[in-house]
Design an enzyme around this catalytic site. Sequence first.
Site: not given
Length: 360
Positions: A110, A134, A160, A237
Amino acid sequence: MSEEPQYAVLHELVKPARRNLPRGTWDYLMGGAETETTQERNRIALDSIAFRPRVLRNVEKVDTGGKILGHRLRLPVILAPIGSLQDMVAGGGAAATRAAARFGAMHMLSSACLPSLEEVAAAAPEHPKIFQLYIRGDNAWVEDHIARAVASGYAALALTIDLDHYGRRERDLAKRYQTTSRRGRPDDHYQARFVWADVARLKAKFKIPFILKGIATAEDARMALEHGIEGIYVSNHGGRQLDHGKGGIAVLPEVVEAVAGRAEVYVDGGFMRGADIVKAMALGATAVGIGRLQGLALSAGGEPALVRALELLKDEATRALGLLGVSSFAELNPGYVAPVAPIPRQNWLDSAFPLLKEGY
């Protein structure tokens, strides 16, 4: 005489994880958005699938291996991206990527996680991994992060696309809890502006396989194919964004049908057991994402506990495949599963680990 393993079954990870985590971090890991209906439906959807086993076949040797974007793995599992993993385990994303390399799974890091993408890449430089991004800045910011991922040798880039507005995670809001990665003013408006034209621009500029994470309909899966996307990741998610959605595996069949083999298809959402992985593979998934189980293992005992959790998943999947009468995931098809009414459970965690309530 061999030493007994610290964790003999997966549910033994839960209690030490809860003991080790502060209440706010525990609820961040285990909670969902608003009424947590989508989160519950992830497990209900898995519980609504039964197996149709075949017998009298040679299943002495069972191969649980799979491939993601050409990379051979011991188990077709992606350690799904977890934001602020550093709040759960020393080393954060580096601990997860080392565990993936030790076992033979794929880690998706992430971008809302420490340490840096370069440091995580260096933690297991010979093992493939995926960088998840992101959109938290302008075009230059986005392109800089992708260029860094390419330079660091990541096997793919995952965008994402289901976080245009940050979900109302009421467990966090009620305690005024924020992770270390989200403290300060978030730049969510950049994600809200991100559209298909941006995907096309980035796909044309960077020579790295692209994955779109957060696909929930056949329509968007077809749009992804039109943009040359190599990996279509079915995900809600973990029930942490839009409430009242369908369970992840409930969406999988329509996406697999729309893709028709033109891209790889991944899925997550409540996957906690080896049998869950087998169900998804029977319905056409290329690989399965593991989120909360990964967080539980890392919180319980760090990198070694995560490696052990993956070993237990492999053992469960091996037994499920053999008892279904197949010797590999490649032999599965939708004929090995059937819809059933789920057994009522108190909550989603009871569905995955019913022995917890018995005190085991």
